[in-house]
Design a protein around this motif. Sequence first.
Motif, PDB file in Angstrom:
ATOM      1  N   ALA A 180       0.830  -1.208   0.000  1.00  0.00           N
ATOM      2  CA  ALA A 180       0.000   0.000   0.000  1.00  0.00           C
ATOM      3  C   ALA A 180       0.861   1.253   0.000  1.00  0.00           C
ATOM      4  N   TRP A 181       0.279   2.336  -0.567  1.00  0.00           N
ATOM      5  CA  TRP A 181       0.922   3.634  -0.571  1.00  0.00           C
ATOM      6  C   TRP A 181      -0.125   4.688  -0.210  1.00  0.00           C
ATOM      7  N   TRP A 182       0.359   5.847   0.234  1.00  0.00           N
ATOM      8  CA  TRP A 182      -0.577   6.943   0.432  1.00  0.00           C
ATOM      9  C   TRP A 182       0.083   8.240  -0.034  1.00  0.00           C
ATOM     10  N   CYS A 183      -0.754   9.193  -0.370  1.00  0.00           N
ATOM     11  CA  CYS A 183      -0.270  10.521  -0.700  1.00  0.00           C
ATOM     12  C   CYS A 183      -1.380  11.515  -0.366  1.00  0.00           C
ATOM     13  N   ALA A 184      -1.029  12.774  -0.302  1.00  0.00           N
ATOM     14  CA  ALA A 184      -2.019  13.788   0.083  1.00  0.00           C
ATOM     15  C   ALA A 184      -1.678  15.105  -0.591  1.00  0.00           C
ATOM     16  N   ARG A 185      -2.703  15.933  -0.780  1.00  0.00           N
ATOM     17  CA  ARG A 185      -2.469  17.268  -1.307  1.00  0.00           C
ATOM     18  C   ARG A 185      -3.491  18.226  -0.714  1.00  0.00           C
ATOM     19  N   LEU A 186      -3.143  19.496  -0.721  1.00  0.00           N
ATOM     20  CA  LEU A 186      -4.016  20.535  -0.197  1.00  0.00           C
ATOM     21  C   LEU A 186      -4.974  20.990  -1.292  1.00  0.00           C
ATOM     22  N   ILE A 187      -6.278  20.934  -1.005  1.00  0.00           N
ATOM     23  CA  ILE A 187      -7.303  21.369  -1.958  1.00  0.00           C
ATOM     24  C   ILE A 187      -7.824  22.736  -1.517  1.00  0.00           C
ATOM     25  N   PRO A 188      -7.680  23.778  -2.341  1.00  0.00           N
ATOM     26  CA  PRO A 188      -8.151  25.115  -1.937  1.00  0.00           C
ATOM     27  C   PRO A 188      -9.671  25.178  -1.876  1.00  0.00           C
ATOM     28  N   GLU A 189     -10.171  26.167  -1.169  1.00  0.00           N
ATOM     29  CA  GLU A 189     -11.616  26.334  -1.080  1.00  0.00           C
ATOM     30  C   GLU A 189     -12.193  26.756  -2.429  1.00  0.00           C
ATOM     31  N   GLU A 190     -13.468  26.432  -2.625  1.00  0.00           N
ATOM     32  CA  GLU A 190     -14.173  26.843  -3.840  1.00  0.00           C
ATOM     33  C   GLU A 190     -15.237  27.877  -3.479  1.00  0.00           C
ATOM     34  N   GLN A 191     -15.375  28.886  -4.332  1.00  0.00           N
ATOM     35  CA  GLN A 191     -16.395  29.913  -4.127  1.00  0.00           C
ATOM     36  C   GLN A 191     -17.283  30.002  -5.366  1.00  0.00           C
ATOM     37  N   ASN A 192     -18.553  30.395  -5.146  1.00  0.00           N
ATOM     38  CA  ASN A 192     -19.450  30.621  -6.280  1.00  0.00           C
ATOM     39  C   ASN A 192     -19.294  32.063  -6.767  1.00  0.00           C
ATOM     40  N   LEU A 193     -20.091  32.423  -7.751  1.00  0.00           N
ATOM     41  CA  LEU A 193     -19.962  33.754  -8.342  1.00  0.00           C
ATOM     42  C   LEU A 193     -20.266  34.861  -7.350  1.00  0.00           C
ATOM     43  N   ALA A 194     -21.035  34.540  -6.309  1.00  0.00           N
ATOM     44  CA  ALA A 194     -21.370  35.542  -5.291  1.00  0.00           C
ATOM     45  C   ALA A 194     -20.289  35.637  -4.211  1.00  0.00           C
ATOM     46  N   GLY A 195     -19.207  34.835  -4.358  1.00  0.00           N
ATOM     47  CA  GLY A 195     -18.142  34.867  -3.373  1.00  0.00           C
ATOM     48  C   GLY A 195     -18.400  34.008  -2.158  1.00  0.00           C
ATOM     49  N   GLU A 196     -19.484  33.246  -2.200  1.00  0.00           N
ATOM     50  CA  GLU A 196     -19.799  32.371  -1.076  1.00  0.00           C
ATOM     51  C   GLU A 196     -18.967  31.084  -1.172  1.00  0.00           C
ATOM     52  N   ILE A 197     -18.525  30.595  -0.011  1.00  0.00           N
ATOM     53  CA  ILE A 197     -17.711  29.388   0.027  1.00  0.00           C
ATOM     54  C   ILE A 197     -18.601  28.179  -0.209  1.00  0.00           C
ATOM     55  N   VAL A 198     -18.327  27.466  -1.291  1.00  0.00           N
ATOM     56  CA  VAL A 198     -19.086  26.269  -1.628  1.00  0.00           C
ATOM     57  C   VAL A 198     -18.436  25.039  -0.998  1.00  0.00           C
ATOM     58  N   SER A 199     -17.106  25.012  -1.000  1.00  0.00           N
ATOM     59  CA  SER A 199     -16.370  23.892  -0.423  1.00  0.00           C
ATOM     60  C   SER A 199     -15.182  24.448   0.343  1.00  0.00           C
ATOM     61  N   PRO A 200     -14.980  24.046   1.604  1.00  0.00           N
ATOM     62  CA  PRO A 200     -13.883  24.588   2.387  1.00  0.00           C
ATOM     63  C   PRO A 200     -12.536  24.031   1.927  1.00  0.00           C
ATOM     64  N   GLU A 201     -11.470  24.702   2.327  1.00  0.00           N
ATOM     65  CA  GLU A 201     -10.119  24.199   2.065  1.00  0.00           C
ATOM     66  C   GLU A 201      -9.888  22.932   2.894  1.00  0.00           C
ATOM     67  N   GLY A 202      -9.166  21.975   2.337  1.00  0.00           N
ATOM     68  CA  GLY A 202      -8.926  20.753   3.090  1.00  0.00           C
ATOM     69  C   GLY A 202      -7.836  19.907   2.481  1.00  0.00           C
ATOM     70  N   ILE A 203      -7.592  18.782   3.100  1.00  0.00           N
ATOM     71  CA  ILE A 203      -6.573  17.839   2.669  1.00  0.00           C
ATOM     72  C   ILE A 203      -7.252  16.651   2.007  1.00  0.00           C
ATOM     73  N   GLU A 204      -6.806  16.326   0.810  1.00  0.00           N
ATOM     74  CA  GLU A 204      -7.284  15.131   0.128  1.00  0.00           C
ATOM     75  C   GLU A 204      -6.229  14.035   0.290  1.00  0.00           C
ATOM     76  N   ILE A 205      -6.620  12.941   0.900  1.00  0.00           N
ATOM     77  CA  ILE A 205      -5.711  11.824   1.144  1.00  0.00           C
ATOM     78  C   ILE A 205      -6.119  10.662   0.244  1.00  0.00           C
ATOM     79  N   GLN A 206      -5.182  10.129  -0.496  1.00  0.00           N
ATOM     80  CA  GLN A 206      -5.420   8.958  -1.330  1.00  0.00           C
ATOM     81  C   GLN A 206      -4.603   7.787  -0.794  1.00  0.00           C
TER      82      GLN A 206
END
Length: 347
Positions: A180-206
Amino acid sequence: SNTPATLTLPDRMRNIRAVQSEAFQLRLEVNNVPVEISQSDVEPFTWVAVVNVPVDRNSSVSAEWSINYETSAQNYNLMLAQQQRVVTVRNNAVEVFFSQGGYNINAHDFDDDGYPNLDEIIEGRSPVALVDGYIDNSGIYSTGATVPASPECGSELPIATQVQFATAEQTAINSQDLTAWWCARLIPEEQNLAGEIVSPEGIEIQVVVQDDVAGLTDSDANRKYDDDSVEIFIDGNNSKGNTYDGQDDYQFIFLADGDNNSPMTKGRALPPGLQSTTALTPSGYQLTVFLPHEEVGIQHGQPFGINVEVNDDDDGGSRDDKASWVAEKGIDLSWVQPRKFGTSQIP
């Protein structure tokens, strides 16, 4: 007296993953004079020398074990274990100078993080830096030895330490059928056209698991560790406690088939933004976890604890094997002690 001397590699240094016995260096001094000593061609883990000492008188003998530890930026010579003895050699006697339990390892801590160099190498940690691996947008990269590039997220880190076996006979079998192996990366937050946060910043681990018998999940809800599953451990403020603190220490478990997952085993509350997907593959299975880092107390620029472990079940019933990113071979303690996690950081 020219006396044959034999020294054996300390037991704890014999089964370190990715380190061959030839990589260890031994420095032997008798009465403060270096002695030429070489590895035996006949006996494994054994070094031999001819020592010139006065007969029937005390002699000071010192043995020091070290290793060259290479990172992507620098090569270090790290002291691992040391023992000093006063011995008396009789004429034409063969003397074994050192007992296995007499070596001092605690005095050698290059990065001054409270973990001796030898312990960190055994556990797969970086002995030269507090942080074992950084996570940025391109993927996790290690402060230790260079790891090969991964198309998923920069670098794949091996989960190679076999930490628990159901029977001794399964040791050789399971160490081959589970990789087995693992890796991770930082995923930035996503905003809609109104500037509202749709998805928070976080860590994606595979986590990618190669398992010849994958997908067994027959245990009840309280014993998911007996099934094919992945455990992810987080210590948000890297407090490295002896017990889970009920604040930012977490243990998550994810089944190989992705069904009936209630992933939190230990922690204050299930992070609301946690997402996971698991997919069986021809060679095993793959887990992807998204974890908003602020929800578990992780802050930019501050170290946090992390470990990734894989449970293996080949025949139903109890788990047959377990592998870990950071663990001493044969030792399974992350589920009770956050101090056994590795250390990462978001720059």
